[in-house]
Design a protein around this motif. Structure first.
Motif, PDB file in Angstrom:
ATOM      1  N   SER A 145     -89.650 -58.423  38.180  1.00 55.44           N
ATOM      2  CA  SER A 145     -88.571 -57.985  39.070  1.00 55.44           C
ATOM      3  C   SER A 145     -87.310 -57.589  38.324  1.00 55.44           C
ATOM      4  O   SER A 145     -86.670 -56.585  38.647  1.00 55.44           O
ATOM      5  N   GLU A 146     -86.936 -58.373  37.307  1.00 56.33           N
ATOM      6  CA  GLU A 146     -85.632 -58.199  36.676  1.00 56.33           C
ATOM      7  C   GLU A 146     -85.690 -57.630  35.274  1.00 56.33           C
ATOM      8  O   GLU A 146     -84.658 -57.458  34.629  1.00 56.33           O
ATOM      9  N   GLY A 147     -86.890 -57.342  34.778  1.00 58.01           N
ATOM     10  CA  GLY A 147     -86.996 -56.682  33.481  1.00 58.01           C
ATOM     11  C   GLY A 147     -86.988 -57.640  32.304  1.00 58.01           C
ATOM     12  O   GLY A 147     -87.286 -58.824  32.432  1.00 58.01           O
ATOM     13  N   PRO A 170     -97.455 -66.344  37.409  1.00 57.38           N
ATOM     14  CA  PRO A 170     -96.795 -66.130  38.702  1.00 57.38           C
ATOM     15  C   PRO A 170     -95.564 -67.010  38.812  1.00 57.38           C
ATOM     16  O   PRO A 170     -95.587 -68.180  38.411  1.00 57.38           O
ATOM     17  N   VAL A 171     -94.473 -66.455  39.338  1.00 58.21           N
ATOM     18  CA  VAL A 171     -93.221 -67.200  39.448  1.00 58.21           C
ATOM     19  C   VAL A 171     -92.861 -67.340  40.921  1.00 58.21           C
ATOM     20  O   VAL A 171     -92.453 -66.373  41.566  1.00 58.21           O
ATOM     21  N   HIS A 172     -93.025 -68.553  41.447  1.00 59.72           N
ATOM     22  CA  HIS A 172     -92.663 -68.861  42.824  1.00 59.72           C
ATOM     23  C   HIS A 172     -91.452 -69.777  42.790  1.00 59.72           C
ATOM     24  O   HIS A 172     -91.518 -70.895  42.262  1.00 59.72           O
ATOM     25  N   LEU A 173     -90.353 -69.297  43.333  1.00 57.24           N
ATOM     26  CA  LEU A 173     -89.086 -70.018  43.247  1.00 57.24           C
ATOM     27  C   LEU A 173     -88.730 -70.656  44.583  1.00 57.24           C
ATOM     28  O   LEU A 173     -88.849 -70.019  45.634  1.00 57.24           O
ATOM     29  N   SER A 174     -88.270 -71.888  44.534  1.00 59.56           N
ATOM     30  CA  SER A 174     -87.875 -72.622  45.738  1.00 59.56           C
ATOM     31  C   SER A 174     -86.456 -73.141  45.581  1.00 59.56           C
ATOM     32  O   SER A 174     -86.002 -73.441  44.478  1.00 59.56           O
ATOM     33  N   LEU A 175     -85.763 -73.255  46.714  1.00 59.15           N
ATOM     34  CA  LEU A 175     -84.442 -73.879  46.735  1.00 59.15           C
ATOM     35  C   LEU A 175     -84.631 -75.354  47.035  1.00 59.15           C
ATOM     36  O   LEU A 175     -85.275 -75.709  48.043  1.00 59.15           O
ATOM     37  N   ASP A 254     -89.473 -60.701  45.475  1.00 59.51           N
ATOM     38  CA  ASP A 254     -90.793 -60.090  45.279  1.00 59.51           C
ATOM     39  C   ASP A 254     -91.860 -61.171  45.360  1.00 59.51           C
ATOM     40  O   ASP A 254     -91.915 -62.051  44.497  1.00 59.51           O
ATOM     41  N   PRO A 255     -92.750 -61.136  46.359  1.00 59.67           N
ATOM     42  CA  PRO A 255     -93.777 -62.180  46.464  1.00 59.67           C
ATOM     43  C   PRO A 255     -94.773 -62.165  45.310  1.00 59.67           C
ATOM     44  O   PRO A 255     -95.489 -63.142  45.093  1.00 59.67           O
ATOM     45  N   HIS A 256     -94.830 -61.035  44.595  1.00 58.87           N
ATOM     46  CA  HIS A 256     -95.758 -60.919  43.465  1.00 58.87           C
ATOM     47  C   HIS A 256     -95.038 -61.090  42.126  1.00 58.87           C
ATOM     48  O   HIS A 256     -95.528 -60.647  41.087  1.00 58.87           O
ATOM     49  N   ASN A 257     -93.890 -61.726  42.154  1.00 61.66           N
ATOM     50  CA  ASN A 257     -93.060 -61.925  40.972  1.00 61.66           C
ATOM     51  C   ASN A 257     -93.831 -62.637  39.855  1.00 61.66           C
ATOM     52  O   ASN A 257     -94.483 -63.660  40.079  1.00 61.66           O
ATOM     53  N   ARG A 258     -93.749 -62.105  38.636  1.00 66.60           N
ATOM     54  CA  ARG A 258     -94.420 -62.701  37.477  1.00 66.60           C
ATOM     55  C   ARG A 258     -93.487 -62.644  36.273  1.00 66.60           C
ATOM     56  O   ARG A 258     -92.640 -61.748  36.171  1.00 66.60           O
ATOM     57  N   THR A 259     -93.672 -63.576  35.366  1.00 68.08           N
ATOM     58  CA  THR A 259     -92.967 -63.544  34.088  1.00 68.08           C
ATOM     59  C   THR A 259     -93.990 -63.552  32.960  1.00 68.08           C
ATOM     60  O   THR A 259     -94.983 -64.270  33.006  1.00 68.08           O
ATOM     61  N   ARG A 260     -93.712 -62.735  31.976  1.00 58.24           N
ATOM     62  CA  ARG A 260     -94.584 -62.638  30.800  1.00 58.24           C
ATOM     63  C   ARG A 260     -93.948 -63.416  29.653  1.00 58.24           C
ATOM     64  O   ARG A 260     -92.748 -63.277  29.381  1.00 58.24           O
ATOM     65  N   PHE A 261     -94.749 -64.242  29.006  1.00 57.31           N
ATOM     66  CA  PHE A 261     -94.301 -65.053  27.888  1.00 57.31           C
ATOM     67  C   PHE A 261     -95.055 -64.657  26.624  1.00 57.31           C
ATOM     68  O   PHE A 261     -96.212 -64.220  26.684  1.00 57.31           O
ATOM     69  N   ALA A 262     -94.403 -64.842  25.474  1.00 59.48           N
ATOM     70  CA  ALA A 262     -95.040 -64.590  24.182  1.00 59.48           C
ATOM     71  C   ALA A 262     -95.171 -65.897  23.414  1.00 59.48           C
ATOM     72  O   ALA A 262     -94.293 -66.765  23.476  1.00 59.48           O
TER      73      ALA A 262
END
Length: 358
Positions: A145-147, A170-175, A254-262
């Motif tokens: 989502s944010e680059g 997959p990144v699912h964020l909750s408050l 974005d419900p399909h939000n993902r983060t890529r890690f190295a």
């Protein structure tokens, strides 16, 4: 026939199979120990991501069901992790504290039989791996989502470490808060990327609450656990770690939000059969320079999967280009393309060749 009578033979069958599985697991562990002895003779690395990803791919391909392929791979990953720990327990640095998505990425790649080393910043993750305090580091590279994570790109340019793997999570964020409500909340804390990924929901529901960027979502959860006036945006694992209650789950835009890690370290992998290579390039500031630099990729039929630019910070409007291509540096067509690409580039660095994420 009662339910217990129906279940008894099925449970006995499961118990018998469990005994067989346990025996086979220990047979595998003994073979892994023998592998460790052979590696020790030449000081070969314990963790070989290209070998492990081949095992995981094969497990998915051979799986007849009813278990789904992803669950089978999770089981095999933990088996390999436990067997690897018999040779040597690997230490992995990550952006902490405990409960971050970076920690989840560690376990997704290495399994749970590792020693995690939470670090206060991405810079500290690099320093731990460079100093040998950790065998590997896991750092976020980009979010769908944010680059890109700019600090990670800058450090990859400077470091002598190599990328030896990647994880897409997959990144699912909750408050979350101590009470499970927003009553009395005066501040919402999260990593700057998480705040950006949730801004639509936040703008609609928390207009009068201050937002504060912190080093990580895990740190936000820790702060919320100590102050009832703070809410945290984080993954639910962080909430469980710090005994927080969910106010609203999955608030990311974005419900399909993902983060890529190295994965970073001193290991250089060999080809796995499905690999990716990351590069940093720069060219003189003149017409057609970028096109001419990248032309060898098309000439040798090498696919480019990612292209990012970062200012070179020299005050001359020049840029570094971060490029991902399909294939390994040891693949013949990739090697030919890179040899030609070097001649067109003012700066050229291979960040690593590594197995593509599953």
């Amino acid at each position: 026939m009662t339910m217990d009578n129906k279940l008894k033979p099925l449970r006995e069958g499961i118990d018998a199979l469990d005994a067989q599985i346990l025996d086979l697991l220990n047979q595998r562990a003994r073979l892994a120990q023998q592998v460790g002895h052979v590696k020790a003779e030449t000081n070969a690395p314990v963790f070989r991501p290209e070998r492990e990803v081949q095992v995981l791919r094969r497990a998915a391909e051979r799986n007849p069901g009813p278990l789904v392929a992803g669950d089978v791979q999770t089981i095999f990953r933990e088996i390999m992790s436990a067997c690897r720990a018999l040779e040597k327990r690997v230490t992995v640095a990550y952006l902490g504290p405990a409960g971050t998505f970076s920690e989840q990425a560690v376990y997704r790649q290495f399994g749970h039989a590792v020693d995690g080393m939470p670090c206060a910043s991405i810079d500290e993750v690099f320093r731990a791996a460079e100093a040998g305090t950790a065998d590997f580091g896991v750092v976020p590279v980009e979010n769908s989502s944010e680059g890109v994570i700019n600090r990670t790109l800058d450090l990859l340019l400077q470091t002598t470490l190599a990328i030896s793997g990647e994880i897409s999570l997959p990144v699912h964020l909750s408050l979350m808060t101590q009470s499970g409500t927003l009553d009395g909340i005066t501040q919402i804390c999260a990593h700057s990327q998480a705040l950006a990924q949730c801004q639509v929901w936040l703008n609609l529901n928390t207009t009068n609450v201050t937002r504060q960027a912190v080093a990580s979502n895990g740190e936000a959860a820790r702060l919320a656990s100590e102050d009832p006036a703070i809410a945290a945006i984080a993954g639910e694992i962080a909430g469980e770690k710090y005994n927080l209650q969910v106010v609203k789950a999955h608030i990311q835009d974005d419900p399909h939000n993902r983060t890529r890690f190295a994965i970073i370290g001193r290991l250089h992998t060999t080809p796995s059969g499905k690999d990716q290579t990351s590069l940093v390039l720069s060219v003189p500031n003149k017409p057609g320079a970028v096109y001419n630099m990248l032309a060898p990729l098309a000439t040798h039929d090498v696919s480019m999967t990612r292209f990012e630019s970062r200012p070179a910070r020299m005050g001359t409007w020049e840029y570094y280009f971060y490029v991902d291509i399909e294939g390994h540096v040891d693949d013949a067509k990739v090697a030919r393309a890179l040899d030609e690409l070097k001649t067109n580039a003012a700066f050229f660095k291979v960040l690593g060749s590594y197995p593509a994420s599953l």
